[in-house]
Design a protein around this motif. Structure first.
Motif, PDB file in Angstrom:
ATOM      1  N   SER A  71      25.108  -1.659  -3.853  1.00  0.00           N
ATOM      2  CA  SER A  71      24.837  -0.662  -2.599  1.00  0.00           C
ATOM      3  C   SER A  71      23.868  -1.040  -2.041  1.00  0.00           C
ATOM      4  CB  SER A  71      25.061   0.637  -3.253  1.00  0.00           C
ATOM      5  OG  SER A  71      23.884   1.065  -3.680  1.00  0.00           O
ATOM      6  N   LEU A 115      31.748   0.513  -9.904  1.00  0.00           N
ATOM      7  CA  LEU A 115      30.778   1.226 -10.442  1.00  0.00           C
ATOM      8  C   LEU A 115      30.547   1.063 -11.909  1.00  0.00           C
ATOM      9  CD1 LEU A 115      28.566   3.221  -9.136  1.00  0.00           C
ATOM     10  CD2 LEU A 115      29.999   5.183  -9.694  1.00  0.00           C
ATOM     11  N   TYR A 175      35.353   3.096  -5.065  1.00  0.00           N
ATOM     12  CA  TYR A 175      34.389   3.173  -5.444  1.00  0.00           C
ATOM     13  C   TYR A 175      33.842   3.126  -6.973  1.00  0.00           C
ATOM     14  CZ  TYR A 175      29.811   5.841  -6.164  1.00  0.00           C
ATOM     15  OH  TYR A 175      28.566   6.151  -6.369  1.00  0.00           O
ATOM     16  N   VAL A 204      27.465   3.220  -0.794  1.00  0.00           N
ATOM     17  CA  VAL A 204      28.637   2.928  -1.630  1.00  0.00           C
ATOM     18  C   VAL A 204      28.665   1.514  -1.921  1.00  0.00           C
ATOM     19  CG1 VAL A 204      30.171   4.974  -0.812  1.00  0.00           C
ATOM     20  CG2 VAL A 204      30.042   2.543   0.275  1.00  0.00           C
ATOM     21  N   VAL A 207      39.341   5.953  -1.634  1.00  0.00           N
ATOM     22  CA  VAL A 207      37.938   5.415  -1.442  1.00  0.00           C
ATOM     23  C   VAL A 207      37.285   5.799  -2.736  1.00  0.00           C
ATOM     24  CG1 VAL A 207      35.816   5.817  -0.332  1.00  0.00           C
ATOM     25  CG2 VAL A 207      37.759   5.609   0.879  1.00  0.00           C
ATOM     26  N   ALA A 237      33.541  -0.704  -1.484  1.00  0.00           N
ATOM     27  CA  ALA A 237      34.033   0.440  -0.713  1.00  0.00           C
ATOM     28  C   ALA A 237      33.474   0.079   0.634  1.00  0.00           C
ATOM     29  CB  ALA A 237      33.497   1.759  -1.617  1.00  0.00           C
TER      30      ALA A 237
END
Length: 248
Positions: free
Chosen positions: A147, A123, A119, A219, A115, A223
């Motif tokens: 998100s 990002l 993530y 998230v 995860v 994710a």
């Protein structure tokens, strides 16, 4: 300091990036603009398939704990005024049974780094020094790096964002409720009615099933998709294994 630039971490992220980009290209003819989202789902299924042996170990551990529950309760009653002796006798019981109170935790622990990688991939604008093309990928018009909480705070939330996240969160919450009902911990009927500890613990365990839905709001969408697929797989796997390894 940006940990994603640390060479070992950058190498891991770059390998995961290449895998997802390869899956996206492979799925493009079938999934079209949703190919990257589909690649995240495929990655989740691959990870969970690899963890099937760990899931079996977890089911066996649950069966063992169920079988030992009466003995553990007896020890608690016998040594309730001697915590140190209770701890020693409890660990001795587990050792005699060749098990551990932490047996079966591997599936949960193994999920955390995966995860975290998903993530991180959605990002950062760059991965290992090159542009992160995954950030341009979308699902129904919503970027996979978006998100729900971040969009709400920045004021960039759209109808599409709300609709897509609502679908993902509803799926996670639905699976959480099904899991709560299917694996509701038994309440000790012998407990003092004025101290409903068993009922309280049962409610707490049920509430914890919904924490994944809360996490999914903070998230990136990619994710959140991973979490939705993995909780669904977990429910199906536990139901199947419970038939093979029923509790005492």
């Amino acid at each position: 300091m940006d940990l994603s630039a640390f060479p070992p971490i950058a190498a891991i992220l770059d390998a995961a990036y290449s895998l997802l980009m390869g899956l996206t290209a492979l799925l493009k003819p079938v999934a079209g603009s949703a190919a990257a989202a589909a690649s995240v789902i495929v990655l989740t299924l691959i990870v969970r398939a690899v963890l099937i042996p760990a899931g079996i170990a977890q089911a066996k551990a649950e069966q063992t704990r169920s079988r030992l529950a009466p003995k553990l309760n007896e020890l608690r009653q016998r040594y309730k005024r001697n915590p140190e002796r209770l701890q020693r006798e409890t660990m001795k019981l587990y050792a005699d049974e060749k098990t551990s109170p932490f047996a079966g935790c591997l599936p949960m622990l193994a999920q955390a780094p995966v995860v975290a990688i998903v993530y991180a991939l959605f990002l950062h604008a760059s991965i290992a020094g090159h542009a992160n093309s995954l950030l341009t990928e979308q699902l129904f018009g919503v970027a996979l790096g978006t998100s729900l909480a971040g969009a709400a705070v920045s004021g960039t939330v759209t109808v599409a964002t709300v609709a897509v996240f609502a679908g993902v969160l509803a799926a996670i919450a639905g699976v959480a409720e099904a899991t709560r009902r299917a694996f509701r911990p038994p309440v000790n009927d012998s407990a003092d009615a004025s101290l409903p500890v068993g009922a309280g613990l049962a409610r707490l365990a049920g509430a914890l099933q919904f924490t994944t839905a809360i996490v999914a709001m903070f998230v990136p969408l990619a994710a959140a998709l991973y979490l939705a697929v993995t909780v669904t797989w977990t429910l199906g796997q536990r139901l199947a294994l419970r038939r093979v390894y029923p509790l005492a």
